[in-house]
Motif scaffolding. Sequence first.
Motif, PDB file in Angstrom:
ATOM      1  N   UNK A  82       0.840  -1.209   0.000  1.00 21.02           N
ATOM      2  CA  UNK A  82       0.000   0.000   0.000  1.00 21.02           C
ATOM      3  C   UNK A  82       0.873   1.256   0.000  1.00 21.02           C
ATOM      4  N   UNK A  83       1.937   1.261   0.797  1.00 15.15           N
ATOM      5  CA  UNK A  83       2.848   2.413   0.818  1.00 15.15           C
ATOM      6  C   UNK A  83       3.504   2.587  -0.544  1.00 15.15           C
ATOM      7  N   UNK A  84       3.885   1.493  -1.170  1.00 19.10           N
ATOM      8  CA  UNK A  84       4.489   1.574  -2.503  1.00 19.10           C
ATOM      9  C   UNK A  84       3.514   2.113  -3.533  1.00 19.10           C
ATOM     10  N   UNK A  85       2.276   1.684  -3.467  1.00 23.24           N
ATOM     11  CA  UNK A  85       1.263   2.197  -4.394  1.00 23.24           C
ATOM     12  C   UNK A  85       1.013   3.684  -4.176  1.00 23.24           C
ATOM     13  N   UNK A  86       0.987   4.098  -2.917  1.00 24.91           N
ATOM     14  CA  UNK A  86       0.817   5.541  -2.640  1.00 24.91           C
ATOM     15  C   UNK A  86       2.017   6.335  -3.169  1.00 24.91           C
ATOM     16  N   UNK A  87       3.202   5.764  -3.060  1.00 27.14           N
ATOM     17  CA  UNK A  87       4.395   6.419  -3.605  1.00 27.14           C
ATOM     18  C   UNK A  87       4.282   6.548  -5.125  1.00 27.14           C
ATOM     19  N   UNK A  88       3.734   5.528  -5.781  1.00 25.01           N
ATOM     20  CA  UNK A  88       3.531   5.566  -7.227  1.00 25.01           C
ATOM     21  C   UNK A  88       2.584   6.692  -7.587  1.00 25.01           C
ATOM     22  N   UNK A  89       1.511   6.823  -6.792  1.00 23.46           N
ATOM     23  CA  UNK A  89       0.539   7.876  -7.043  1.00 23.46           C
ATOM     24  C   UNK A  89       1.157   9.251  -6.864  1.00 23.46           C
ATOM     25  N   UNK A  90       1.953   9.414  -5.820  1.00 22.89           N
ATOM     26  CA  UNK A  90       2.609  10.706  -5.588  1.00 22.89           C
ATOM     27  C   UNK A  90       3.600  11.024  -6.700  1.00 22.89           C
ATOM     28  N   UNK A  91       4.396  10.045  -7.101  1.00 21.55           N
ATOM     29  CA  UNK A  91       5.423  10.286  -8.115  1.00 21.55           C
ATOM     30  C   UNK A  91       4.809  10.614  -9.475  1.00 21.55           C
ATOM     31  N   UNK A  92       3.854   9.805  -9.917  1.00 14.90           N
ATOM     32  CA  UNK A  92       3.260  10.006 -11.240  1.00 14.90           C
ATOM     33  C   UNK A  92       2.108  11.003 -11.204  1.00 14.90           C
ATOM     34  N   UNK A  93       1.753  11.504 -10.024  1.00 16.11           N
ATOM     35  CA  UNK A  93       0.747  12.547  -9.902  1.00 16.11           C
ATOM     36  C   UNK A  93       1.303  13.933 -10.177  1.00 16.11           C
ATOM     37  N   UNK A  94       2.612  14.034 -10.304  1.00 16.64           N
ATOM     38  CA  UNK A  94       3.256  15.312 -10.618  1.00 16.64           C
ATOM     39  C   UNK A  94       3.249  15.546 -12.130  1.00 16.64           C
TER      40      UNK A  94
END
Length: 189
Positions: A82-94
């Motif tokens: 879940x933390x990794x998926x949230x990191x993916x969202x933060x990174x590609x949300x930029x």
Amino acid sequence: MSREQLIDKAVATALEVVGNIGPDQLDAPTPCTEFDVRKLVNHLLFWGPSLDGAARKETVPPPAASEADVDLTAGDWAADLAAGLRARSAAWGEPSAWTGTTSLGGPDPMPAEVVGAMVLGEVVVHTWDLARATGQAPTWDGGLLEFVHADLVRTAPTARSMGLFGPEVRVPADAPLIDRVVALTGRTP
């Protein structure tokens, strides 16, 4: 909806599915024939940092250990995923993640928008794999599926030629969009 917002939609569905996987389901087979649930979770944990690094235009080599060496018995794998998926969202949300060129660890840069679309597809298709393996039927955002489908229509033939996807599975033209998405990757909906 922008590409940057689509990753949030993909990750929200993935988080719901991951949160509903029971420890007794880790050995269940997935539609991604090379992986059971445990191996697919390992795959996602192993490659996640490289996908996030690509959004930041940083080359993050995979860990020295192999993908099979990720130990799901140590710690809380669901929280880690879940933390990794949230990191993916933060990174590609930029917005900057989708501009210029980036790399997935190889020597040749690729357009960042191509890599971002691959990341979206990876999240959607592997979420579907996990859902199918564990008896879940998530709800998908229509705009997200439209984006991923359009991208896969363009890119799946190349992925098949590289051995990343199996042969396209024929589904009716009016099949649900998630079925048409996964069929392009060689999965039977």
